[in-house]
Design a protein around this motif. Structure first.
Motif, mmCIF file in Angstrom:
data_model
loop_
_atom_site.group_PDB
_atom_site.id
_atom_site.type_symbol
_atom_site.label_atom_id
_atom_site.label_comp_id
_atom_site.label_asym_id
_atom_site.label_seq_id
_atom_site.Cartn_x
_atom_site.Cartn_y
_atom_site.Cartn_z
ATOM 1 N N CYS A 157 -24.333 -13.131 73.697
ATOM 2 C CA CYS A 157 -23.815 -12.032 73.051
ATOM 3 C C CYS A 157 -25.428 -10.733 73.802
ATOM 4 C CB CYS A 157 -25.063 -11.705 71.864
ATOM 5 S SG CYS A 157 -24.790 -10.496 70.977
ATOM 6 N N SER A 159 -17.844 -17.992 73.244
ATOM 7 C CA SER A 159 -17.799 -16.437 73.093
ATOM 8 C C SER A 159 -18.700 -15.871 73.062
ATOM 9 C CB SER A 159 -18.352 -16.528 70.922
ATOM 10 O OG SER A 159 -18.572 -15.590 70.609
ATOM 11 N N ASP A 195 -20.256 -11.797 72.757
ATOM 12 C CA ASP A 195 -20.271 -10.090 71.827
ATOM 13 C C ASP A 195 -21.134 -9.278 72.203
ATOM 14 O OD1 ASP A 195 -18.794 -11.364 69.307
ATOM 15 O OD2 ASP A 195 -20.933 -12.919 69.094
ATOM 16 N N GLY A 238 -19.657 -8.081 65.461
ATOM 17 C CA GLY A 238 -18.361 -9.845 66.030
ATOM 18 C C GLY A 238 -19.677 -10.575 66.262
ATOM 19 N N LYS A 246 -11.175 -13.853 69.123
ATOM 20 C CA LYS A 246 -12.434 -13.139 68.872
ATOM 21 C C LYS A 246 -12.833 -13.412 68.308
ATOM 22 C CE LYS A 246 -15.993 -10.013 69.018
ATOM 23 N NZ LYS A 246 -17.075 -10.264 70.982
ATOM 24 N N ASN A 247 -14.111 -15.088 68.530
ATOM 25 C CA ASN A 247 -15.144 -15.573 67.099
ATOM 26 C C ASN A 247 -13.858 -16.886 66.886
ATOM 27 O OD1 ASN A 247 -17.256 -13.999 67.590
ATOM 28 N ND2 ASN A 247 -16.276 -12.309 66.631
#
Length: 386
Positions: free
Chosen positions: A176, A194, A196, A201, A366-367
């Motif tokens: 992130c 992932s 973000d 998100g 996404k995710n």
């Protein structure tokens, strides 16, 4: 023998001069004259391999041991900045490093000679040795430092090293980048599940990680073990790295899950790497801060910020970019370390061989990885409610 005795006497005299200059001792009067009883020098040791000179001395009764830390600058004036003072109450050692502490350490993965399940590279210590630790034994890391101190470079170095050390089936990274720094260089690396850039998100990612931790916890119960490494089969280690975590201060639900990871993640193989420019005392409340068992304090704005990170002042005095004070919960003393310097371009070249080829990338969905890949892998070990 005579030559060695003379060298020791000269070294002893230098330390005595430092004691006198700093008035480190017990004052007493002889007539009108004010004298001092100085610490007793018990031993002087030369280590020619490490290029160090170590003094062992004891304080006279009645001398406050805190005076040594207050007057540490005196020893630095007489010897050099490259010293290490250790001890408590009465007996102390002062180690003088003849070889100067380097101002820059070039990143060299092979030279690190890493060992352990999840080794975290730190840098070159005052002994001239490369220092690293195992995150499985010392979980969760905080990296703090003002702009230009080396904080971001260290995070880049750590993640790049882990990618080289462990294959993608053994390490999953959840990144992130809230301040849109340079985490983007890792986006297409196979280990990264992932990526973000906003709290919205990240919240989805964190909810998925919370669900995964619950499933792993049930596995521990089922197999009656205390660590995920001890269950049948092999699960990947998971690292959640958040750059500028202070921006989540108002995201209560996100921070609650981050705190939960810090509390129970170690046994479940889920770890944190958090970084921030300006440490926030409210964000790093007692529970979260205690669980961040390793903290790297690069140059801070003042002693207050230094104390927030490592519980002591000192980081505000760091001048060299890449220099840190390392606090490991299991160790009493702080370590001063020069972090390895890895440029963005250098990292990109290393990472090229670890990127997913072609247009298809797991991050495009996404995710979703937590729902479709991670959780299914846990379920493959059998029904948990049998």
């Amino acid at each position: 023998m005579v030559k060695q005795w003379l060298v020791k006497q000269r070294a002893k005299g230098q330390l005595l001069q430092a004691f006198k200059a700093g008035e480190i001792g017990i004052p007493h009067k002889t007539g009108e004259q004010r004298l001092f009883r100085y610490p007793k020098i018990n031993d002087i040791r030369f280590n020619y391999e490490r290029k160090t000179l170590t003094y062992v001395f004891t304080l006279p009764y009645g001398v406050d041991p805190k005076i040594l830390k207050k007057k540490e600058y005196v020893f630095q004036q007489f010897f050099s900045k490259s010293i290490e003072l250790k001890g408590e109450i009465k007996t102390f050692t002062l180690t003088v490093f003849v070889t100067q502490f380097p101002n820059e350490v070039k990143y060299d993965y092979a030279a690190m000679k890493l060992k352990g399940k999840l080794p975290i590279p730190v840098g070159l210590d005052t002994n001239g040795a490369f220092y690293f630790y195992d995150m499985v034994k010392n979980p969760h890391l905080l990296i703090a430092g003002e702009t230009g101190s080396g904080k971001s470079t260290q995070a880049r170095s750590i993640i790049t090293t882990l990618i080289q050390h462990l294959p993608p089936e053994d390490l999953h990274l959840y990144l992130c980048d809230l301040k849109l720094g340079d985490f983007h260089i890792f986006r297409k690396v196979e280990h990264v599940k992932s990526f973000d850039t906003e709290a919205v998100g990240l919240k989805t990612t964190l909810l998925g990680l919370k669900k995964l931790m619950k499933k792993r916890g049930m596995l521990l119960l089922k197999h009656e073990v205390s660590h995920i490494d001890d269950v049948p089969g092999k699960q990947p280690y998971i690292i959640l790295a958040i750059d500028e975590v202070a921006l989540l201060k108002k995201e209560k639900e996100c921070m609650e899950i981050v705190e939960e990871i810090s509390s129970i993640g170690r046994a479940l193989g889920v770890f944190l790497i958090l970084s921030m420019q300006r440490p926030d005392a409210k964000l790093l409340d007692g529970k979260l801060k205690i669980n961040l068992t390793v903290r790297m304090a690069f140059r801070s704005a003042d002693g207050i910020n230094s104390r927030i990170v490592i519980d002591k002042v000192g980081a505000e005095k760091l001048e060299q970019t890449g220099r840190m004070l390392l606090k490991i919960q299991s160790e009493r003393e702080l370590k001063e370390i020069q972090a390895p310097y890895l440029t963005i371009e250098g990292a990109k070249m290393i990472l090229e061989g670890y990127k997913v080829q072609g247009e298809e990338n797991l991050l495009e969905a996404k995710n979703e990885p937590l729902e479709c890949e991670e959780l299914e892998r846990v379920d493959d070990w059998g029904e948990l409610d049998e």
